[in-house]
Design a protein around this motif. Structure first.
Motif, PDB file in Angstrom:
ATOM      1  N   VAL A 199       0.860  -1.172   0.000  1.00 11.08           N
ATOM      2  CA  VAL A 199       0.000   0.000   0.000  1.00 11.08           C
ATOM      3  C   VAL A 199       0.900   1.227   0.000  1.00 11.08           C
ATOM      4  CG1 VAL A 199      -1.846   1.229   1.195  1.00 11.08           C
ATOM      5  CG2 VAL A 199      -1.704  -1.268   1.360  1.00 11.08           C
ATOM      6  N   VAL A 200       0.695   2.119  -0.952  1.00 10.41           N
ATOM      7  CA  VAL A 200       1.576   3.278  -1.097  1.00 10.41           C
ATOM      8  C   VAL A 200       0.829   4.565  -0.777  1.00 10.41           C
ATOM      9  CG1 VAL A 200       2.994   4.630  -2.690  1.00 10.41           C
ATOM     10  CG2 VAL A 200       3.018   2.135  -2.822  1.00 10.41           C
ATOM     11  N   HIS A 201       1.411   5.373   0.106  1.00  7.98           N
ATOM     12  CA  HIS A 201       0.967   6.757   0.289  1.00  7.98           C
ATOM     13  C   HIS A 201       1.625   7.556  -0.830  1.00  7.98           C
ATOM     14  CE1 HIS A 201       0.390  10.524   2.970  1.00  7.98           C
ATOM     15  NE2 HIS A 201       0.797  10.915   1.773  1.00  7.98           N
ATOM     16  N   ALA A 202       0.863   7.771  -1.899  1.00 13.94           N
ATOM     17  CA  ALA A 202       1.394   8.465  -3.083  1.00 13.94           C
ATOM     18  C   ALA A 202       0.899   9.905  -3.069  1.00 13.94           C
ATOM     19  CB  ALA A 202       0.938   7.760  -4.355  1.00 13.94           C
ATOM     20  N   GLN A 203       1.818  10.833  -2.910  1.00 10.97           N
ATOM     21  CA  GLN A 203       1.461  12.247  -2.853  1.00 10.97           C
ATOM     22  C   GLN A 203       2.509  13.052  -3.595  1.00 10.97           C
ATOM     23  OE1 GLN A 203       0.616  13.709   1.092  1.00 10.97           O
ATOM     24  NE2 GLN A 203       0.729  15.853   0.492  1.00 10.97           N
ATOM     25  N   GLY A 204       2.044  13.998  -4.383  1.00  5.50           N
ATOM     26  CA  GLY A 204       2.941  14.808  -5.201  1.00  5.50           C
ATOM     27  C   GLY A 204       2.759  14.476  -6.665  1.00  5.50           C
ATOM     28  N   PRO A 205       3.149  15.384  -7.546  1.00  3.10           N
ATOM     29  CA  PRO A 205       2.938  15.185  -8.990  1.00  3.10           C
ATOM     30  C   PRO A 205       3.530  13.869  -9.492  1.00  3.10           C
ATOM     31  CG  PRO A 205       3.648  17.427  -8.540  1.00  3.10           C
ATOM     32  CD  PRO A 205       3.789  16.672  -7.250  1.00  3.10           C
ATOM     33  N   GLY A 206       2.687  13.076 -10.137  1.00  2.15           N
ATOM     34  CA  GLY A 206       3.133  11.843 -10.763  1.00  2.15           C
ATOM     35  C   GLY A 206       3.309  10.657  -9.842  1.00  2.15           C
ATOM     36  N   GLU A 207       3.185  10.842  -8.531  1.00  4.96           N
ATOM     37  CA  GLU A 207       3.476   9.744  -7.614  1.00  4.96           C
ATOM     38  C   GLU A 207       2.444   8.621  -7.692  1.00  4.96           C
ATOM     39  OE1 GLU A 207       6.177   9.035  -5.696  1.00  4.96           O
ATOM     40  OE2 GLU A 207       7.019  10.689  -6.855  1.00  4.96           O
ATOM     41  N   ALA A 208       1.177   8.964  -7.881  1.00  6.15           N
ATOM     42  CA  ALA A 208       0.159   7.910  -7.986  1.00  6.15           C
ATOM     43  C   ALA A 208       0.411   7.033  -9.201  1.00  6.15           C
ATOM     44  CB  ALA A 208      -1.237   8.523  -8.056  1.00  6.15           C
ATOM     45  N   GLN A 209       0.711   7.650 -10.331  1.00  6.52           N
ATOM     46  CA  GLN A 209       0.983   6.881 -11.542  1.00  6.52           C
ATOM     47  C   GLN A 209       2.253   6.059 -11.402  1.00  6.52           C
ATOM     48  OE1 GLN A 209      -1.993   6.718 -12.966  1.00  6.52           O
ATOM     49  NE2 GLN A 209      -0.924   6.690 -14.932  1.00  6.52           N
ATOM     50  N   ARG A 210       3.256   6.625 -10.750  1.00  8.98           N
ATOM     51  CA  ARG A 210       4.520   5.897 -10.577  1.00  8.98           C
ATOM     52  C   ARG A 210       4.311   4.664  -9.701  1.00  8.98           C
ATOM     53  NH1 ARG A 210       9.807   6.184  -7.701  1.00  8.98           N
ATOM     54  NH2 ARG A 210       8.819   7.298  -5.984  1.00  8.98           N
ATOM     55  N   ALA A 211       3.570   4.818  -8.612  1.00  4.92           N
ATOM     56  CA  ALA A 211       3.324   3.686  -7.724  1.00  4.92           C
ATOM     57  C   ALA A 211       2.603   2.559  -8.459  1.00  4.92           C
ATOM     58  CB  ALA A 211       2.510   4.144  -6.515  1.00  4.92           C
ATOM     59  N   ALA A 212       1.604   2.922  -9.257  1.00  6.33           N
ATOM     60  CA  ALA A 212       0.868   1.903 -10.014  1.00  6.33           C
ATOM     61  C   ALA A 212       1.772   1.231 -11.046  1.00  6.33           C
ATOM     62  CB  ALA A 212      -0.339   2.539 -10.686  1.00  6.33           C
ATOM     63  N   ARG A 213       2.559   2.022 -11.732  1.00  2.00           N
ATOM     64  CA  ARG A 213       3.438   1.484 -12.778  1.00  2.00           C
ATOM     65  C   ARG A 213       4.458   0.508 -12.219  1.00  2.00           C
ATOM     66  NH1 ARG A 213       8.262   3.635 -14.123  1.00  2.00           N
ATOM     67  NH2 ARG A 213       7.735   5.659 -13.180  1.00  2.00           N
ATOM     68  N   LEU A 214       4.909   0.740 -10.979  1.00  2.22           N
ATOM     69  CA  LEU A 214       5.942  -0.102 -10.390  1.00  2.22           C
ATOM     70  C   LEU A 214       5.388  -1.304  -9.645  1.00  2.22           C
ATOM     71  CD1 LEU A 214       8.377   2.686  -9.151  1.00  2.22           C
ATOM     72  CD2 LEU A 214       8.576   1.262 -11.192  1.00  2.22           C
ATOM     73  N   GLY A 215       4.049  -1.436  -9.625  1.00  2.00           N
ATOM     74  CA  GLY A 215       3.473  -2.662  -9.085  1.00  2.00           C
ATOM     75  C   GLY A 215       2.775  -2.563  -7.757  1.00  2.00           C
ATOM     76  N   ALA A 216       2.510  -1.349  -7.252  1.00  2.00           N
ATOM     77  CA  ALA A 216       1.758  -1.216  -6.006  1.00  2.00           C
ATOM     78  C   ALA A 216       0.390  -1.860  -6.147  1.00  2.00           C
ATOM     79  CB  ALA A 216       1.623   0.250  -5.616  1.00  2.00           C
ATOM     80  N   HIS A 217      -0.089  -2.400  -5.058  1.00  2.00           N
ATOM     81  CA  HIS A 217      -1.399  -3.051  -5.056  1.00  2.00           C
ATOM     82  C   HIS A 217      -2.530  -2.074  -4.757  1.00  2.00           C
ATOM     83  CE1 HIS A 217      -4.684  -5.507  -3.256  1.00  2.00           C
ATOM     84  NE2 HIS A 217      -4.313  -6.408  -4.145  1.00  2.00           N
ATOM     85  N   THR A 218      -2.262  -1.128  -3.845  1.00  2.00           N
ATOM     86  CA  THR A 218      -3.298  -0.210  -3.359  1.00  2.00           C
ATOM     87  C   THR A 218      -2.679   1.155  -3.101  1.00  2.00           C
ATOM     88  OG1 THR A 218      -4.452  -2.044  -2.263  1.00  2.00           O
ATOM     89  CG2 THR A 218      -5.020   0.171  -1.533  1.00  2.00           C
ATOM     90  N   LEU A 219      -3.456   2.212  -3.364  1.00  2.00           N
ATOM     91  CA  LEU A 219      -3.083   3.555  -2.943  1.00  2.00           C
ATOM     92  C   LEU A 219      -3.771   3.854  -1.624  1.00  2.00           C
ATOM     93  CD1 LEU A 219      -3.208   5.660  -6.240  1.00  2.00           C
ATOM     94  CD2 LEU A 219      -1.323   4.308  -5.300  1.00  2.00           C
ATOM     95  N   ALA A 220      -2.998   4.306  -0.647  1.00  2.00           N
ATOM     96  CA  ALA A 220      -3.537   4.564   0.688  1.00  2.00           C
ATOM     97  C   ALA A 220      -4.519   5.712   0.702  1.00  2.00           C
ATOM     98  CB  ALA A 220      -2.400   4.843   1.666  1.00  2.00           C
ATOM     99  N   HIS A 221      -4.410   6.607  -0.289  1.00  2.00           N
ATOM    100  CA  HIS A 221      -5.313   7.749  -0.432  1.00  2.00           C
ATOM    101  C   HIS A 221      -5.720   7.857  -1.894  1.00  2.00           C
ATOM    102  CE1 HIS A 221      -4.124   9.314   3.555  1.00  2.00           C
ATOM    103  NE2 HIS A 221      -2.893   8.975   3.206  1.00  2.00           N
ATOM    104  N   ALA A 222      -6.985   8.124  -2.144  1.00  2.00           N
ATOM    105  CA  ALA A 222      -7.364   8.477  -3.507  1.00  2.00           C
ATOM    106  C   ALA A 222      -6.550   9.697  -3.924  1.00  2.00           C
ATOM    107  CB  ALA A 222      -8.852   8.795  -3.574  1.00  2.00           C
ATOM    108  N   PRO A 223      -5.977   9.710  -5.128  1.00  2.00           N
ATOM    109  CA  PRO A 223      -5.111  10.830  -5.540  1.00  2.00           C
ATOM    110  C   PRO A 223      -5.792  12.188  -5.362  1.00  2.00           C
ATOM    111  CG  PRO A 223      -4.950   9.038  -7.111  1.00  2.00           C
ATOM    112  CD  PRO A 223      -6.052   8.660  -6.164  1.00  2.00           C
ATOM    113  N   PHE A 224      -5.075  13.091  -4.718  1.00  2.00           N
ATOM    114  CA  PHE A 224      -5.675  14.382  -4.372  1.00  2.00           C
ATOM    115  C   PHE A 224      -4.803  15.576  -4.730  1.00  2.00           C
ATOM    116  CE2 PHE A 224      -3.327  12.820  -0.726  1.00  2.00           C
ATOM    117  CZ  PHE A 224      -2.616  13.923  -0.276  1.00  2.00           C
ATOM    118  N   THR A 225      -3.534  15.335  -5.107  1.00  2.00           N
ATOM    119  CA  THR A 225      -2.662  16.465  -5.397  1.00  2.00           C
ATOM    120  C   THR A 225      -2.721  16.896  -6.855  1.00  2.00           C
ATOM    121  OG1 THR A 225      -0.820  14.915  -5.679  1.00  2.00           O
ATOM    122  CG2 THR A 225      -1.038  15.971  -3.549  1.00  2.00           C
TER     123      THR A 225
END
Length: 347
Positions: A199-225
């Motif tokens: 589970v990745v806390h993805a915050q900041g430009p491009g972080e949500a897409q990067r986490a998904a691309r690298l194989g994360a299973h879940t985002l801890a927060h719906a993308p908000f930045t």
């Protein structure tokens, strides 16, 4: 014995509820005789909050909540191992051995009793100086600073040995350094080798897409930045789930998160109810502001109940909750849920 409509985690089913010795109740899925009286309302298991921080709240309040399960996404793993061992999911009241154990609490006064099960990730994994290592709210032992693959392997082994069922990674470029692609991918692979989703806390430009691309299973927060493009939303919907945590935001961030969730949900993405419980003055229960925000994003009705991932009401270990209302389920509102009692069977 009365006829009931119940939610099995995916859809509506028909069955009967009967009282049992000791004051408990048992739900069975079966054909319902037409002459049987019917419960005024519908039944579900306890709901799941997929993002909590139990060290930041009075976790004893879970006992009086309608939460059947919580997932802690960042705390001292030793504390969480202790809590998950003490806060056990009790079997139904007709389980004689547990009833006898409950009747003699003087022998084990340290054991807290609740019907809420606890799963956890353990400590945040973050780069040296990364989020939340500089946050005053972060309890001692709630993060591990990872500089090398060897550090990552040791930390993942530690979390697994403590009983973690997933790994939490901080990737917050708004608040400090983040892992480079190679190390983040390696962490995800090391966790996968132990059957632990990341589970990745993805915050900041491009972080949500990067986490998904690298194989994360879940985002801890719906993308908000940032507002994701429709193509990015489609990619996310095909590969990761999102934990909502919409109510922690205000203003533009809230609007962005709700917009992203609405399009993600419409694209077939899996939205999981989660509140980031402990982030500010949040209730230790279902959060009405989170439910309101999910509905604003178009997640309502059956989809909202699925996001809440209730426990299986057919499992004798599950507490049963009633959503008062009409038998046609048009007003099955999770905010009106309460524990089912033997008095409800007297219709």
């Amino acid at each position: 014995m009365i006829a009931v409509t119940f939610f099995d985690g995916d859809g509506w089913r028909e069955g009967v509820v009967a009282g049992v010795d000791g004051g408990g109740m048992l739900l069975r899925e079966e054909a319902v005789p037409t002459a049987l009286p019917r419960l005024d309302g519908v039944i579900t298991g306890g709901f799941t909050d997929h993002h909590v921080h139990l060290q930041l709240v009075d976790h004893a309040l879970l006992a009086d909540s309608v939460l059947g399960r919580v997932v802690d996404l960042g705390a001292n793993p030793e504390v969480l191992r202790d809590l998950s061992g003490r806060f056990v999911s009790l079997r139904s009241l007709n389980d004689r051995s547990l009833s006898e154990e409950r009747s003699d609490e003087t022998k084990r006064p340290h054991v807290a009793r609740t019907s809420t099960a606890i799963a956890f990730a353990g400590a945040f994994l973050t780069p040296p100086g990364g989020y939340p290592s500089d946050r005053e709210w972060a309890p001692a032992g709630s993060f591990r600073e990872i500089a090398t693959v060897e550090d990552a392997a040791r930390a993942i082994a530690e979390m697994a040995d403590a009983g973690a069922s997933r790994i939490k990674v901080a990737s917050n470029s708004d608040a400090g350094p983040v892992f480079d692609d190679e190390l983040l991918r390696t962490i995800i692979e090391l966790a996968a080798a132990r059957d632990l989703p990341v589970v990745v806390h993805a915050q900041g430009p491009g972080e949500a897409q990067r986490a998904a691309r690298l194989g994360a299973h879940t985002l801890a927060h719906a993308p908000f930045t940032e507002r994701l493009t429709d193509d990015e939303i489609s990619e996310q919907a095909a590969s990761v789930s999102w934990i909502s945590t919409l109510a922690i935001h205000d203003g533009a961030e809230r609007a962005t998160a709700i917009d992203n969730v609405g399009r993600f949900h419409a694209a077939g993405g899996t939205v999981l109810y989660g509140t980031d419980m402990g982030n500010g003055p949040t209730p230790v229960d279902v959060n009405p502001r989170e439910i309101e925000a999910l509905r604003e994003a178009g997640v309502d009705g059956l989809d909202l109940l699925r996001a809440l991932a209730p426990a299986d009401p057919l499992d004798p270990a599950s507490a049963l909750f009633i959503l008062p209302g009409t038998p046609d389920r048009t007003d099955a509102d999770p905010l009106r849920a309460r524990r089912l009692t033997p008095a409800d069977l007297k219709v």
